[in-house]
Design a protein around this motif. Structure first.
Motif, mmCIF file in Angstrom:
data_model
loop_
_atom_site.group_PDB
_atom_site.id
_atom_site.type_symbol
_atom_site.label_atom_id
_atom_site.label_comp_id
_atom_site.label_asym_id
_atom_site.label_seq_id
_atom_site.Cartn_x
_atom_site.Cartn_y
_atom_site.Cartn_z
ATOM 1 N N ILE A 198 0.836 -1.200 0.000
ATOM 2 C CA ILE A 198 0.000 0.000 0.000
ATOM 3 C C ILE A 198 0.874 1.254 0.000
ATOM 4 N N ARG A 199 1.956 1.199 0.763
ATOM 5 C CA ARG A 199 2.849 2.353 0.850
ATOM 6 C C ARG A 199 3.653 2.529 -0.430
ATOM 7 N N ARG A 206 4.556 3.359 -3.947
ATOM 8 C CA ARG A 206 3.852 4.267 -4.851
ATOM 9 C C ARG A 206 3.624 3.649 -6.228
ATOM 10 N N ALA A 244 -5.208 -5.627 -0.824
ATOM 11 C CA ALA A 244 -4.198 -4.574 -0.848
ATOM 12 C C ALA A 244 -4.431 -3.632 -2.031
ATOM 13 N N LYS A 299 -5.236 0.288 -1.720
ATOM 14 C CA LYS A 299 -4.327 1.240 -2.355
ATOM 15 C C LYS A 299 -5.099 2.250 -3.211
ATOM 16 N N GLU A 300 -6.192 1.785 -3.809
ATOM 17 C CA GLU A 300 -7.037 2.641 -4.649
ATOM 18 C C GLU A 300 -8.057 3.430 -3.826
ATOM 19 N N PRO A 340 -3.599 4.768 3.301
ATOM 20 C CA PRO A 340 -3.180 5.029 1.919
ATOM 21 C C PRO A 340 -3.229 6.505 1.546
ATOM 22 N N SER A 390 -0.262 8.224 3.205
ATOM 23 C CA SER A 390 0.982 7.780 2.564
ATOM 24 C C SER A 390 1.315 8.643 1.349
ATOM 25 N N ARG A 391 0.288 9.218 0.724
ATOM 26 C CA ARG A 391 0.513 10.039 -0.459
ATOM 27 C C ARG A 391 1.086 11.415 -0.116
#
Length: 488
Positions: A71-72, A74, A137, A141-142, A272, A275-276
């Motif tokens: 997830i982290r 990129r 995952a 992530k999305e 998530p 993380s961005r």
């Protein structure tokens, strides 16, 4: 970098769907749990409680910290996903055969011969779960929780209906085992079909080393946390009767419906998203601070309120045969107050890539819990003493986490306490009013519970409005952002 308006939209949408998943999925599971609790005996739930620590640890080993690492990441590639998939599946198969061989020893440890077959059948779910790790995952992530909510709800309903049917047919504890297995199977199948992802025939040592380099510390941290989360089942199952463990098991699950599931809902959306913006320290701190305050605004009154209405709630939901679980439930509700806050604290270290600090904090916090548990056991305080030890440790953990997190996001303990104290005090005041009202009322349980809950909501919302708590407006805007309400 993704525009802030787009991130905000994704976050709100994710929170709404994730909260819908919480209410729908956990509501269905809770309803099924109530039906099964009325049909089965406390001893049946106690037997499952004895196995939980082994299953939970096994699932943590299968994940191996790779989910958070993916997830982290990129720009995770097909090679990354395939590598993790094959590793997870091989570990799952290995763990299953270890548990299969260890089942007789587990049965002897608890002096429960039935556990041998229960362990061997229930642990099949570990292998089944490994197929859903990558699709989950990807959806996380999305920030796509719409599909996850639908899958979880479907699996809860179908597995629940199966369990109730088996319980009615007299299958006892096996109805609980097959409920879990059927849920694992349905979830894995639906996640795989929904994502339409298949692994490539590739295993990259480079991908493995990169992802495991971040994930292994989370793996160790997860194992420590999972063990201590379930250590009560181990201690109570060994030291006390199966019935007492059954009372504790349902009290624990009942209280965790709100605390841990709300924490999971917030984390799987915010991780998530945060993380961005991991490299924008000012923006990261403000987002982290706002999420922490919002979590406290929601969780503090709910958990204190649950403790205040514990007696009529347990009597109404489970019936008189579950009376011994009331005190356990009330104390566990208080213990769960800070859980979402502590989980958010730890998640910020994952966001910043400091899995080393994440591991260090787990070691420090669980060491203090070990000392408190040993004191409770040594002084023979019983099950209640064990739960009180957990309550004390949550406050110690809060300040330890603050000490380390201030270096990463400049959010020190003094500032955090100042932010959370209004909600904490208002929740305590509301809880006192609700409990006193319950002591005064001599009415049927349903009527008493309705009056107490209604009074609690009115008192807390009014108090927050008078105190000008900003999160009240935030929640109102969040609710009004739902299309069906916005267009009215």
């Amino acid at each position: 970098m993704e525009p802030q308006s787009s991130m905000k939209k994704k976050t709100i949408g994710g929170l709404l769907w994730s909260f819908g998943d919480l209410v729908g999925n956990q509501g269905i599971q809770f309803l099924i749990q109530i039906i099964l609790a009325r049909m089965l005996l406390p001893e049946h739930f106690g037997l499952i409680g004895m196995i939980l620590v082994f299953i939970a640890l096994s699932n943590s080993l299968v994940d191996s910290g790779f989910t958070q690492a993916l997830i982290r990441e990129r720009n995770a590639s097909q090679t990354d996903y395939s590598t993790v998939f094959y590793f997870n599946f091989l570990i799952a198969v290995l763990i299953y055969w270890i548990l299969y061989a260890a089942a007789p020893s587990i049965g002897r440890f608890f002096d429960e011969p039935q556990l041998v077959q229960l362990v061997r059948v229930l642990s099949i779910g570990i292998m089944i779960n490994s197929f859903a790790v990558i699709p989950k995952a990807m959806f996380a992530k999305e920030v796509n929780f719409k599909v996850q909510a639908k899958i979880n709800l479907s699996s809860s309903i179908l597995s629940g209906l199966l369990a109730v049917g088996l319980a009615m047919a007299g299958y006892g504890v096996w109805s609980l085992v097959l409920r879990q297995l059927s849920m694992n199977t349905i979830q894995s199948l639906l996640f795989t079909l929904s994502k339409k992802w298949m692994p490539s025939f590739v295993f990259s040592v480079t991908s493995f080393k990169r992802l495991f380099g971040f994930g292994w510390k989370l793996l160790v941290s997860g194992l420590i946390d999972t063990f201590y989360t379930n250590v009560y089942f181990l201690i109570i199952g060994k030291q006390y009767s199966t019935a007492q463990l059954g009372y504790y098991t349902n009290a624990s699950r009942f209280s965790e419906i709100v605390s841990q599931n709300l924490a999971a809902t917030i984390l799987r959306v915010t991780y998530p998203v945060l993380s961005r913006i991991q490299d924008d320290n000012e923006r990261l701190k403000q987002s982290y601070k706002n999420i922490t305050k919002l979590a406290a605004f929601l969780i503090f009154p709910i958990m204190i309120g649950m403790a205040a209405v514990g007696e009529p709630l347990v009597l109404l939901v489970f019936g008189e045969k579950w009376l011994p679980m009331i005190t356990y439930f009330q104390l566990l509700s208080i213990a769960g107050m800070l859980y979402p806050i502590l989980a958010l604290d730890l998640s910020i270290f994952q966001v910043k890539g400091r899995s080393d600090l994440y591991l260090l904090l787990e070691i420090i916090n669980k060491t203090s819990l070990t000392v408190l548990l040993l004191i409770a056991i040594g002084l023979e305080f019983g099950v209640i003493g064990l739960i009180v030890a957990a309550i004390l440790n949550t406050y110690l953990e809060f300040f330890v986490n603050c000490h380390f997190s201030k270096k990463e996001v400049a959010y020190p303990a003094k500032e955090k306490v100042r932010d959370l104290l209004p909600m904490y005090l208002l929740s305590l005041g509301m809880g006192g009013v609700v409990w006193t009202l319950g002591e005064m009322l001599k009415t049927p349980v349903l009527f008493q519970l309705t009056i107490q809950v209604t009074a609690g909501i009115v008192v807390y919302v009014t108090a927050c409005w008078i105190a000008n708590v900003g999160e009240l407006k935030t929640v109102y805007k969040l609710i009004m952002s739902i299309p069906s309400l916005k267009n009215r």
